[in-house]
Design a protein around this motif. Structure first.
Motif, mmCIF file in Angstrom:
data_model
loop_
_atom_site.group_PDB
_atom_site.id
_atom_site.type_symbol
_atom_site.label_atom_id
_atom_site.label_comp_id
_atom_site.label_asym_id
_atom_site.label_seq_id
_atom_site.Cartn_x
_atom_site.Cartn_y
_atom_site.Cartn_z
ATOM 1 N N VAL A 144 -19.504 -12.798 -3.743
ATOM 2 C CA VAL A 144 -18.419 -13.341 -2.937
ATOM 3 C C VAL A 144 -17.459 -12.193 -2.616
ATOM 4 N N LEU A 145 -16.871 -12.231 -1.410
ATOM 5 C CA LEU A 145 -15.952 -11.181 -0.977
ATOM 6 C C LEU A 145 -14.549 -11.475 -1.491
ATOM 7 N N LEU A 146 -13.959 -10.485 -2.181
ATOM 8 C CA LEU A 146 -12.593 -10.604 -2.686
ATOM 9 C C LEU A 146 -11.823 -9.334 -2.385
ATOM 10 N N GLY A 147 -10.515 -9.497 -2.198
ATOM 11 C CA GLY A 147 -9.621 -8.360 -2.012
ATOM 12 C C GLY A 147 -8.447 -8.462 -2.959
ATOM 13 N N ARG A 148 -7.885 -7.302 -3.337
ATOM 14 C CA ARG A 148 -6.709 -7.284 -4.215
ATOM 15 C C ARG A 148 -5.446 -7.381 -3.357
ATOM 16 N N ARG A 149 -4.684 -8.454 -3.577
ATOM 17 C CA ARG A 149 -3.502 -8.760 -2.778
ATOM 18 C C ARG A 149 -2.371 -7.753 -2.983
ATOM 19 N N ARG A 150 -1.637 -7.514 -1.892
ATOM 20 C CA ARG A 150 -0.370 -6.783 -1.912
ATOM 21 C C ARG A 150 0.626 -7.728 -1.279
ATOM 22 N N SER A 151 1.265 -8.539 -2.108
ATOM 23 C CA SER A 151 2.101 -9.613 -1.598
ATOM 24 C C SER A 151 3.130 -10.014 -2.641
ATOM 25 N N ALA A 152 4.214 -10.619 -2.190
ATOM 26 C CA ALA A 152 5.217 -11.136 -3.122
ATOM 27 C C ALA A 152 4.634 -12.250 -3.980
ATOM 28 N N VAL A 153 3.669 -12.972 -3.435
ATOM 29 C CA VAL A 153 3.012 -14.051 -4.172
ATOM 30 C C VAL A 153 1.617 -13.561 -4.574
#
Length: 153
Positions: free
Chosen positions: A32-41
């Motif tokens: 499955v494709l996943l990315g590491r978030r850069r976000s306030a949440v």
């Protein structure tokens, strides 16, 4: 007044309105494709590609647009898997998201995910469902811990 309604009553008008997110389990074999978030949440957590439903869009259009905007990938037909109700009350401002989870695959398996929005994501990669990276974005972690499986039976 219940705890949930008192939380909503104390927020500003925009935060009090639920938003709709469409996210995609983009499958490739047993990965499955996943990315590491850069976000306030959910900063630094691994999440599925997706985003906010725009006015007039159907779920499939939103999924294709968001995956393309975030990863550069073209996806095939989508299938509705589930819907979740997520309250984020611990961040800088409370958020309420109704999240539509779809399943799809690549139109061409030779495509490679690109990090099209580096200000929002540290990068995309394929992960084995049985060996997911940690930490997962809270709504995804909740689904995984419940035994949810996005792969066709």
């Amino acid at each position: 007044m219940s705890k949930a309604s008192s939380t909503v009553a104390t927020t500003d008008n925009e935060a009090a309105k639920p938003k709709v997110a469409v996210v995609v389990f983009l499958l490739n074999g047993k990965k499955v494709l996943l990315g590491r978030r850069r976000s306030a949440v959910g900063n630094s957590t691994f999440a599925l590609p997706g985003g906010n439903l725009e006015f007039g869009e159907n779920f499939e259009e939103c999924a294709a647009r968001e995956v393309k905007e975030e990863t550069g990938l073209e996806i095939g037909a989508t299938e509705l898997l589930t819907v979740t109700n997520n309250l984020f009350v611990e961040g800088p401002k409370p958020l309420h998201y109704v999240t539509i989870f779809l399943r799809s695959s690549l139109t061409n398996t030779d495509q490679v995910p690109q990090n099209v929005e580096p200000e929002k994501c540290d990068g995309w990669d394929w992960y084995d469902w049985d060996n997911l990276p940690q930490p997962l974005f809270w709504p995804l972690e909740k689904m995984v811990n419940s035994g949810f499986n996005p792969f066709p039976a």
